[in-house]
Write an enzyme that holds these catalytic residues in place. Structure first.
Site, PDB file in Angstrom:
ATOM      1  N   ILE A 127       0.859  -1.178   0.000  1.00  0.00           N
ATOM      2  CA  ILE A 127       0.000   0.000   0.000  1.00  0.00           C
ATOM      3  C   ILE A 127       0.896   1.229   0.000  1.00  0.00           C
ATOM      4  CG2 ILE A 127      -1.995  -1.088   1.096  1.00  0.00           C
ATOM      5  CD1 ILE A 127      -1.123   0.002   3.766  1.00  0.00           C
ATOM      6  N   ASP A 128       0.318   2.371  -0.323  1.00  0.00           N
ATOM      7  CA  ASP A 128       1.076   3.613  -0.403  1.00  0.00           C
ATOM      8  C   ASP A 128       1.769   3.970   0.898  1.00  0.00           C
ATOM      9  OD1 ASP A 128       0.457   4.218  -2.977  1.00  0.00           O
ATOM     10  OD2 ASP A 128      -1.008   5.771  -2.510  1.00  0.00           O
ATOM     11  N   LYS A 129       2.773   4.760   0.780  1.00  0.00           N
ATOM     12  CA  LYS A 129       3.471   5.317   1.937  1.00  0.00           C
ATOM     13  C   LYS A 129       2.494   5.987   2.894  1.00  0.00           C
ATOM     14  CE  LYS A 129       6.628   9.083   3.149  1.00  0.00           C
ATOM     15  NZ  LYS A 129       7.485  10.180   2.612  1.00  0.00           N
TER      16      LYS A 129
END
Length: 367
Positions: free
Chosen positions: A174-176
């Site tokens: 998942i994104d940062k």
């Protein structure tokens, strides 16, 4: 074309998750349209015609045929200057390269003593709750401070564990700046079994998002291919379903709570593309709050009064990142074959912003 880690066998694990259909929001590796060569091989003159996935699996010690096939489908394997699919038959003299969006990194993964919130762990796998702000995998200048660095330290005494081995570790990403649940495999067999579930879309993943406005209908499906925005390479764009541009993407959503000028929605992913939820909701004109990349960091709904504008500004300061949380993760265990499902609550920053909008809604209803 060596997969795994961040040494020579790094590339396959660093392909964006859109390409592997393993997870939705992955930010590393799309900061520019430039591709970097990670491996080069020239086919021998006496080579008989052979599928490229089988050919490379025979040549590459640490790469499975399935992983190579996924990389080819992702458009990362080239013959000459053209990407090829996994069924391409190699010919004598072919120049095969693997090209990724990040430059090669010369160092292996360094173990770092970074706290990890372990939701569940057994001999095969681990489920962690990743905080917003943590990059999941080294790359594009983020070679330390990542979840993979933290796992290298956490499992430093685990016999046989190698953080540079692509056959173990993160199953999806998942994104940062997205918080929530991630699945990690501790064994080759577990990673293969779990990755196949993501590829076959048999996992269950629910994300909570706070979006501008009120999506109509209150429960529905967003369909549209997702690919790089030709005008801004750090973003993803949505193209018509069935288009030659991008990859098919489907997001199911339902309204959880309407809060004046914003809405809390639950999203279930049928596909897993880079920035899928963020791009899809931008596409239907309901960007996620505080999502700078997709325009949600501006006040897009509400009243043109100074008091409202000040409230909205203050509320957004409570969660200065895209309001997105991976709340639920379900899958079949690779050894017991039992269905496992995990949930984690919305973290404090996003919950505080939701509460602010909830209080504002209640206050305005009394006026």
């Amino acid at each position: 074309m060596k997969p795994g880690g961040d040494e020579d066998f790094a590339p396959f694990d660093d392909l964006p998750d859109e390409d592997f259909s393993l997870d939705q929001e992955e930010e590393e590796g799309i900061t520019s349209g430039e591709l970097y060569e990670h491996y080069r091989l020239i086919v021998d003159k006496g080579q008989a015609p052979l599928r490229i996935d089988k050919f490379l699996a025979d040549k590459m010690e640490h790469a499975s045929r399935n992983r190579i096939s996924l990389a080819a489908d992702a458009g990362a394997i080239f013959v000459g200057e053209a990407p090829v699919k996994s069924n391409y038959k190699v010919k004598p003299g072919d120049i095969i390269t693997l090209r990724l969006a990040r430059p090669p990194h010369e160092h292996g993964i360094v173990a770092e003593n970074i706290p990890i919130e372990v939701v569940y762990e057994d001999d095969d796998l681990m489920v962690v709750n990743k905080p917003a702000g943590m990059v999941v995998h080294p790359g594009n200048g983020n070679f330390t401070g990542t979840l993979v660095n933290a796992l290298a330290y956490y499992w430093r005494d685990l016999k046989g564990y190698d953080p540079n081995d692509p056959n173990v570790g993160l199953v999806h990403r998942i994104d940062k700046d997205t918080s929530g649940l991630l699945l990690v495999a501790k064994k080759l067999e577990a990673k293969t079994y779990l990755a196949r579930q993501f590829f076959d879309k048999t996992t269950e993943r629910t994300y909570y998002a706070l979006v501008w406005g009120r999506p109509e209908p209150t429960e529905g499906t967003i369909e549209g291919n997702i690919g790089r925005d030709p005008k801004e390479r750090t973003r993803m764009a949505v193209f018509p379903p069935g288009s030659a541009e991008g990859k098919a993407a489907i997001t199911h959503y339902r309204t959880i709570e309407s809060l004046s000028f914003v809405t809390l929605v639950a999203c279930r992913l049928e596909t897993g593309r880079t920035h899928q939820i963020r791009a899809h909701f931008k596409h239907i004109n309901h960007p996620l709050l505080c999502d700078e990349r997709y325009g949600g960091d501006k006040i897009l709904r509400g009243r043109p009064t100074s008091s409202y504008l000040q409230f909205a500004h203050n509320a957004m300061q409570l969660c200065p990142r895209q309001a997105l949380h991976a709340a639920t993760l379900g899958f079949t265990h690779p050894t017991t074959h039992e269905w496992m499902q995990f949930d984690c609550p919305i973290p404090t920053d996003m919950a505080s912003m939701i509460d602010a909008w909830r209080n504002y809604t209640q206050l305005t209803l009394k006026i």
